[in-house]
Design an enzyme around this catalytic site. Structure first.
Site, short mmCIF file in Angstrom:
data_model
loop_
_atom_site.label_atom_id
_atom_site.label_comp_id
_atom_site.label_asym_id
_atom_site.label_seq_id
_atom_site.Cartn_x
_atom_site.Cartn_y
_atom_site.Cartn_z
N HIS A 1 -12.03 5.53 1.67
CA HIS A 1 -12.08 6.81 2.41
C HIS A 1 -11.80 7.98 1.49
O HIS A 1 -11.06 7.86 0.51
CB HIS A 1 -11.05 6.78 3.54
CG HIS A 1 -9.68 6.35 3.10
ND1 HIS A 1 -8.71 7.23 2.74
CD2 HIS A 1 -9.15 5.11 2.90
CE1 HIS A 1 -7.63 6.56 2.37
NE2 HIS A 1 -7.86 5.27 2.44
N GLU B 1 -6.55 -1.35 -4.06
CA GLU B 1 -6.99 0.03 -3.81
C GLU B 1 -6.65 0.93 -5.00
O GLU B 1 -5.61 0.77 -5.62
CB GLU B 1 -6.29 0.57 -2.56
CG GLU B 1 -6.65 2.02 -2.22
CD GLU B 1 -6.05 2.49 -0.90
OE1 GLU B 1 -5.05 1.88 -0.45
OE2 GLU B 1 -6.58 3.44 -0.32
N ASP C 1 0.87 -1.18 0.00
CA ASP C 1 0.00 0.00 0.00
C ASP C 1 0.91 1.23 0.00
O ASP C 1 1.74 1.39 0.90
CB ASP C 1 -0.89 -0.05 1.25
CG ASP C 1 -2.06 0.93 1.18
OD1 ASP C 1 -1.96 1.93 0.44
OD2 ASP C 1 -3.06 0.71 1.90
N ASP D 1 -3.41 7.38 -3.36
CA ASP D 1 -3.28 6.22 -2.48
C ASP D 1 -3.69 4.96 -3.25
O ASP D 1 -4.81 4.89 -3.74
CB ASP D 1 -4.20 6.46 -1.27
CG ASP D 1 -4.16 5.37 -0.22
OD1 ASP D 1 -3.39 4.41 -0.36
OD2 ASP D 1 -4.94 5.49 0.75
N HIS E 1 -7.53 10.51 5.70
CA HIS E 1 -8.84 9.89 5.95
C HIS E 1 -9.89 10.94 6.23
O HIS E 1 -9.94 11.51 7.30
CB HIS E 1 -8.78 8.92 7.13
CG HIS E 1 -8.13 7.63 6.78
ND1 HIS E 1 -6.84 7.34 7.11
CD2 HIS E 1 -8.59 6.54 6.10
CE1 HIS E 1 -6.53 6.13 6.65
NE2 HIS E 1 -7.57 5.63 6.04
N GLU F 1 -10.82 1.12 -1.36
CA GLU F 1 -10.01 -0.08 -1.16
C GLU F 1 -10.89 -1.23 -0.71
O GLU F 1 -11.84 -1.06 0.04
CB GLU F 1 -8.86 0.16 -0.18
CG GLU F 1 -9.21 0.80 1.13
CD GLU F 1 -7.94 1.26 1.87
OE1 GLU F 1 -6.96 0.49 1.93
OE2 GLU F 1 -7.94 2.39 2.40
CO CO Z 1 -6.17 3.89 1.72
#
Ligand code: CO
Length: 288
Positions: free
Chosen positions: A156, A282, A85, A96, A164, A189
């Site tokens: 998120h 994700e 990640d 992200d 977040h 994700e």
């Molecule tokens: Co994330």
């Protein structure tokens, strides 16, 4: 979205494209997770962008929040289910992404299903869709294949220097009526497991984030708290990023103190409660 902001996101995305491609080539049997994380973070630096959080390398029943420790000896093994990640940011605008690999097994069912459920979710991420509709499609897609989503993990929203924010999109069914809005940036994700579908906080803790200013007794704690605001811009950071400030022993003491006085937030490793294997996929999208 303002042109200037969009430009930052576009730059973060193109750096992320390169970093993800680079990272995929590094995952090999016998490699140390620490070397992989450091090489990825060096690549991020070379591309003149910044890490939005430490590279997460979470293996098997660890769903998230594992980043190598100082002098970490963890080694990639045959059949490990490895989740990478990576977040990069440009002026605080974060991109992200995560992918999962299993060396020695090209078509791992959990990887395939997490990718499929994410693709289904992304089709729904547009202005006007309600959060529960996205969660429903994630849960159904995974359950149709005989596996479980991780119900207490969520996609998120992203905002400047904020990893977040709203909306929060759970992997499991819910009744959240909130609508997706134009201009939102969402890191969606999906986590699929052959376990029961929940994670709990476990050991160790290797990632921290600034919470608030508090007077700390240890000099090293004061230096780390300062760095959490300035060097790391209030974004999550790794324990191993602190070795220029103090010795490993002092880092441990300082982090313990800063967590106790509520100056830092800690992110313990998240483990599937029944030790099920976990795959994660994700992607970040800007809602047009
Ligand atoms: Co994330």
């Amino acid at each position: 979205m303002e042109k200037e902001i969009l430009k930052n996101y576009e730059n973060a995305k193109s750096a992320s494209d390169e970093v993800i491609e680079f990272a995929k080539k590094l995952i090999k049997i016998g490699e140390k997770a620490l070397d992989i994380a450091e090489k990825i973070e060096k690549k991020i630096e070379e591309l003149k962008v910044k890490p939005a959080f430490p590279v997460n390398i979470s293996i098997n029943e660890i769903a998230a929040h594992y980043t190598p420790d100082i002098d970490d000896n963890l080694i990639i093994q045959q059949n490990d289910l490895i989740k990478i990640d990576i977040g990069v940011h440009v002026n605080g605008y974060i991109w992200d992404r995560a992918f999962t690999v299993c060396i020695g097994e090209k078509d791992h069912p959990l990887i395939r299903i997490s990718e499929k459920a994410l693709a289904e979710a992304l089709k729904l991420i547009k202005a006007g869709t309600k959060v529960y509709e996205i969660s429903e499609v994630v849960e159904e897609t995974i359950k149709n294949e005989g596996f479980n989503p991780i119900r207490n993990l969520c996609g998120h929203g992203l905002d400047q220097f904020n990893q977040h924010t709203t909306p929060t999109i759970p992997n499991g069914e819910n009744s959240i009526q909130e609508e997706i809005k134009e201009g939102q940036v969402i890191a969606m994700e999906v986590f699929a497991t052959n376990g029961s579908g929940l994670v709990k906080e476990s050991y160790p803790t290797l990632i921290y984030k600034f919470k608030q200013d508090k007077p700390a007794r240890l000099w090293e704690a004061r230096k780390i708290l300062e760095a959490s605001k300035t060097r790391f811009n209030g974004l999550p950071f790794a324990k191993r990023w602190l070795t220029s400030i103090a010795t490993p022993l002092k880092i441990d003491l300082a982090l313990k103190q800063l967590t106790q006085i509520d100056a830092l937030i800690s992110y313990p490793v998240l483990k599937e409660v029944t030790n099920g294997l976990v795959a994660q996929t994700e992607e970040t999208v800007i809602v047009k």
